[in-house]
Scaffold this motif. Structure first.
Motif, mmCIF file in Angstrom:
data_model
loop_
_atom_site.group_PDB
_atom_site.id
_atom_site.type_symbol
_atom_site.label_atom_id
_atom_site.label_comp_id
_atom_site.label_asym_id
_atom_site.label_seq_id
_atom_site.Cartn_x
_atom_site.Cartn_y
_atom_site.Cartn_z
ATOM 1 N N PHE A 1 -10.963 -8.113 -2.193
ATOM 2 C CA PHE A 1 -10.308 -9.422 -2.281
ATOM 3 C C PHE A 1 -11.281 -10.512 -2.730
ATOM 4 O O PHE A 1 -10.936 -11.367 -3.539
ATOM 5 N N VAL A 2 -12.502 -10.481 -2.234
ATOM 6 C CA VAL A 2 -13.494 -11.494 -2.596
ATOM 7 C C VAL A 2 -13.705 -11.532 -4.110
ATOM 8 O O VAL A 2 -13.776 -12.602 -4.710
ATOM 9 N N THR B 1 -9.307 -11.063 -5.693
ATOM 10 C CA THR B 1 -8.137 -11.541 -4.966
ATOM 11 C C THR B 1 -7.186 -10.349 -4.854
ATOM 12 O O THR B 1 -7.605 -9.303 -4.401
ATOM 13 N N ASP C 1 -11.099 -6.853 2.339
ATOM 14 C CA ASP C 1 -11.788 -8.124 2.088
ATOM 15 C C ASP C 1 -12.834 -8.028 0.976
ATOM 16 O O ASP C 1 -12.995 -8.957 0.191
ATOM 17 N N LYS C 2 -13.539 -6.912 0.867
ATOM 18 C CA LYS C 2 -14.566 -6.776 -0.173
ATOM 19 C C LYS C 2 -13.929 -6.815 -1.557
ATOM 20 O O LYS C 2 -14.445 -7.457 -2.473
ATOM 21 N N PRO D 1 -4.681 -13.674 5.523
ATOM 22 C CA PRO D 1 -6.128 -13.448 5.662
ATOM 23 C C PRO D 1 -6.458 -12.444 6.766
ATOM 24 O O PRO D 1 -7.394 -11.645 6.622
ATOM 25 N N ILE E 1 -5.923 -8.923 5.446
ATOM 26 C CA ILE E 1 -6.994 -8.586 4.494
ATOM 27 C C ILE E 1 -8.252 -8.171 5.243
ATOM 28 O O ILE E 1 -8.866 -7.149 4.931
ATOM 29 N N LYS E 2 -8.642 -8.927 6.239
ATOM 30 C CA LYS E 2 -9.853 -8.620 7.014
ATOM 31 C C LYS E 2 -9.686 -7.328 7.814
ATOM 32 O O LYS E 2 -10.560 -6.458 7.813
#
Length: 198
Positions: free
Chosen positions: A97-98, A101, A94-95, A85, A88-89
């Motif tokens: 991934f949301v 995935t 993250d955008k 995580p 990803i951030k």
């Protein structure tokens, strides 16, 4: 039909995942100048192409572009495997991934999903062949831009291979345009009788 060999056209072995690079390279999967649009453009144009040799050209290049789509998907997958995580951030992934995935989804680097409007098919030999020449150059520029932003040699080697294939396709479509023009000129009274306009 097609004979499918269970191997990529160029080997992809990315040692270091990098979601930032994945978010850039994904544009060649589903972006406006990417491999999905190219494959669908050429495989669609072939139906209205009146010359068998150009139908074959469109089929061959369209099929190869499907292989390139698979390669881009493999790159994105390998760049996004086993992410934490925090990675990803930190990477800005993250955008993506949301919504997806780490699934390989046809989208542009800007976040806009694939749109069939990028598939140009006019049904006119000259218009379609010129569109294809432009499309191959736009894809080459996208690969150039990726190479400006990515420095992982495992990724760059594959991107350079794909970039070179765009140049070859451009050359093949140039040959195709010359074939089409010659065939059309054979039937065109004005083209073979330039003295008529004097």
């Amino acid at each position: 039909m097609f004979e499918y060999q269970k191997m990529l056209q160029y080997p992809i072995r990315i040692k270091t995942p990098n979601p930032l690079y994945a978010s850039i390279i994904i544009s060649q999967y589903g972006g406006p100048d990417g491999e999905l649009g190219a494959s669908l453009r050429y495989l669609t144009q072939r139906f209205s192409m009146p010359y068998p040799e150009l139908q074959g050209l469109l089929t061959d290049i369209g099929t190869e572009e499907l292989g390139h789509l698979e390669m881009i998907g493999a790159i994105v997958y390998q760049l996004t495997r086993n992410l934490t995580p925090e990675e990803i951030k930190r990477s800005g992934f993250d955008k993506y991934f949301v919504d997806h995935t780490a699934g390989v989804y046809p989208t542009a680097a800007s976040g806009f999903p694939f749109n069939a409007a990028s598939i140009a098919c006019k049904g006119d030999v000259i218009a379609d062949m010129n569109e294809n020449l432009a499309a191959e150059q736009k894809a080459r520029v996208t690969y150039d831009n990726i190479l400006r932003l990515v420095d992982d040699p495992d990724v760059c080697d594959v991107i350079k291979f794909l970039r070179e294939r765009e140049i070859v396709h451009y050359q093949r479509f140039g040959e195709g345009l010359r074939i089409a023009t010659d065939k059309m000129d054979e039937k065109n009274f004005y083209a073979i009788n330039p003295s008529f306009d004097k």
